[in-house]
Design a protein around this motif. Structure first.
Motif, PDB file in Angstrom:
ATOM      1  N   GLN A  55       7.942  -1.217   4.552  1.00  0.00           N
ATOM      2  CA  GLN A  55       6.961  -1.940   3.738  1.00  0.00           C
ATOM      3  C   GLN A  55       5.570  -1.853   4.347  1.00  0.00           C
ATOM      4  N   ASN A  59       2.294  -0.494   2.482  1.00  0.00           N
ATOM      5  CA  ASN A  59       1.054  -1.286   2.418  1.00  0.00           C
ATOM      6  C   ASN A  59      -0.148  -0.485   2.895  1.00  0.00           C
ATOM      7  N   VAL A  75       9.345   0.122  -4.717  1.00  0.00           N
ATOM      8  CA  VAL A  75       7.985  -0.066  -5.230  1.00  0.00           C
ATOM      9  C   VAL A  75       7.639   1.052  -6.203  1.00  0.00           C
TER      10      VAL A  75
END
Length: 487
Positions: A55, A59, A75
């Motif tokens: 993650q 990001n 995602v």
């Protein structure tokens, strides 16, 4: 930018979510380095698991994620690729990313417990002297022809390897000699590389903290040879009892070298002195500045490799006679008081024994041998008493000291070395934790014609304690200590 599906060529994919027909910037296995439109490969390491940072990578702009287990939440706009082995996938992708640079030169891998650095470094020097553009990937440094780059591991990570091979392609490098450690093989850092050949030096007690058993350690080395193509060569030390094991399943052309057995390449030691040795190879005599049986094996492996790669035999012999010792490998200095100091990387029982056998064979009678030695922290503990036994048994005086204690107590490490000392040798040992002081003490104890061996760290110019590295160079320290005796 590069097309993701091109970078994935040859990677075995268990599952795909998203589009592989997208352009990406770079490839990373460290989430801290990820930037917009990069690929992040999650690696399960010994200390941490890269899957925890998926993650974080997203990001920071990752466009694609390569992992061994897909996250529960995916995602939108990110491509996920599931693989069985993240290390293997990264190695293949790294090679593809840099356009398979190992295929554009002759890459030779050198593996074994001892001798990797000497063989690879001296092959680099020999081929440079022969007029070729040459590369080197070793414990000591990485060389792209004339330009030097620092290195911190015997076998660097796959991105570092392929980046430097790519630079070698740009510089027109024809040959590259590369140390290949058991850690590197196990972690798939040699995967995806095209080897012109591989050399096996020897196998002895080492890295059992990592591999657990000797058989696992041996079989990991063997994987390098198992992966060679039919057009490659496999060169092995026939005198080593594991030498022929390396050749069992290889498709490559097989060659052997030996001092004691019948082999394709043979050598004989005619004379040994502190400043070199006289060898007979292929019925030709040559003088080498490198001494000892272990160096005779190293030089024979170099001769055989150069011959297999097409150099003229007499020219190889001439070039071998010009080769100098590698830093930290039986590197010696003779003081004004005629005290000889030898610095050697010997950090395994077999290597320490070989160096001390060589030193004792050079003695003419009255010289004392003083050995300064330690064992590394956070490494194979089982070799510590063995090292202590060898140093105390084969020296007139042994000083046990710190090596790189890392997170362990130096006192405890020394005590574990002392456990291997037999009762009749207890009076021969001193325990001095401070390595600088231990070296100074050895120099003060020495008299004219004595020999001091400082073993274990060799070329290293640092000492590591609790995650911190301080400047420390055995050769500089012993030379300074001996020179101070003049004052």
């Amino acid at each position: 930018m590069k097309l993701l599906k091109d970078i994935l060529y040859g990677v075995s994919l268990a599952a795909v979510s998203g589009d592989t027909n997208v352009m990406v910037n770079h490839l990373h296995f460290d989430s801290r380095k990820v930037e917009m439109d990069d690929v992040f490969v999650a690696i399960k390491g010994l200390i941490t698991d890269g899957h925890k940072y998926i993650q974080t990578a997203i990001n920071q702009g990752a466009k694609a994620i390569v992992c061994e287990k897909l996250p529960e939440i995916l995602v939108n706009g990110v491509t996920y690729l599931e693989v069985d082995n993240g290390n293997k996938a990264l190695a293949i992708m790294a090679s593809n990313f840099y356009e398979n640079p190992s295929k554009n030169l002759k890459l030779v891998g050198v593996t074994g417990t001892n001798g990797k650095t000497t063989v690879s470094s001296l092959l680099y020097s020999l081929f440079k002297k022969a007029g070729y553009k040459v590369g080197l990937i070793s414990t000591i440094k990485i060389m792209v022809d004339e330009k030097e780059y620092p290195t911190t591991h015997t076998t660097p990570d796959v991105m570092t390897i392929n980046w430097h091979l790519h630079l070698m392609n740009q510089e027109g490098v024809e040959f590259c000699f590369m140390e290949v450690s058991s850690h590197g093989i196990h972690q798939k850092r040699a995967e995806g590389l095209h080897f012109e050949g591989a050399i096996f030096t020897n196998l002895s007690h080492d890295h059992l903290d990592y591999h657990k058993t000797f058989a696992e350690y041996r079989d990991t080395k063997k994987e390098l040879f198992d992966g060679l193509s039919r057009t490659a060569f496999a060169l092995t030390n026939f005198d080593d009892k594991n030498g022929m094991v390396m050749l069992q399943n290889t498709k490559a052309r097989k060659y052997t070298y030996a001092l004691k057995s019948f082999a394709d390449y043979r050598a004989q030691i005619l004379e040994n002195q502190i400043n070199g040795q006289l060898l007979k190879i292929d019925d030709n005599e040559l003088w080498s500045k490198l001494i000892g049986d272990f160096n005779a094996y190293n030089l024979l492996a170099i001769y055989a490799t150069a011959d297999i790669l097409g150099l003229e035999k007499l020219e190889i012999l001439r070039l071998i006679s010009e080769l100098e010792n590698v830093d930290g490998r039986f590197q010696y200095f003779i003081s004004k008081e005629k005290i000889t100091a030898i610095v050697d990387y010997a950090h395994t029982p077999d290597a320490l024994k070989n160096v001390l056998i060589t030193i004792n064979a050079l003695r003419t009678g009255n010289e004392n041998v003083i050995t300064v030695v330690g064992c590394g922290g956070d490494r194979d503990k089982s070799k510590r008493p063995v090292m202590g036994h060898i140093a105390s048994e084969m020296s007139n005086q042994a000083i046990f000291t710190s090596d790189n204690p890392r997170t362990e107590s130096p006192e405890v490490i020394i005590e574990e070395m002392e456990a291997g000392v037999e009762p009749q040798n207890i009076k021969k040992i001193l325990a001095i934790e401070n390595r600088k002081q231990a070296i100074k003490t050895a120099c003060k104890l020495a008299s004219a014609n004595d020999i001091i061996l400082v073993a274990g760290k060799g070329h290293e110019n640092y000492q590591e304690t609790n995650g911190k590295r301080i400047d420390f160079d055995d050769f500089k320290e012993v030379k300074a200590a001996l020179n101070s005796l003049n004052k």
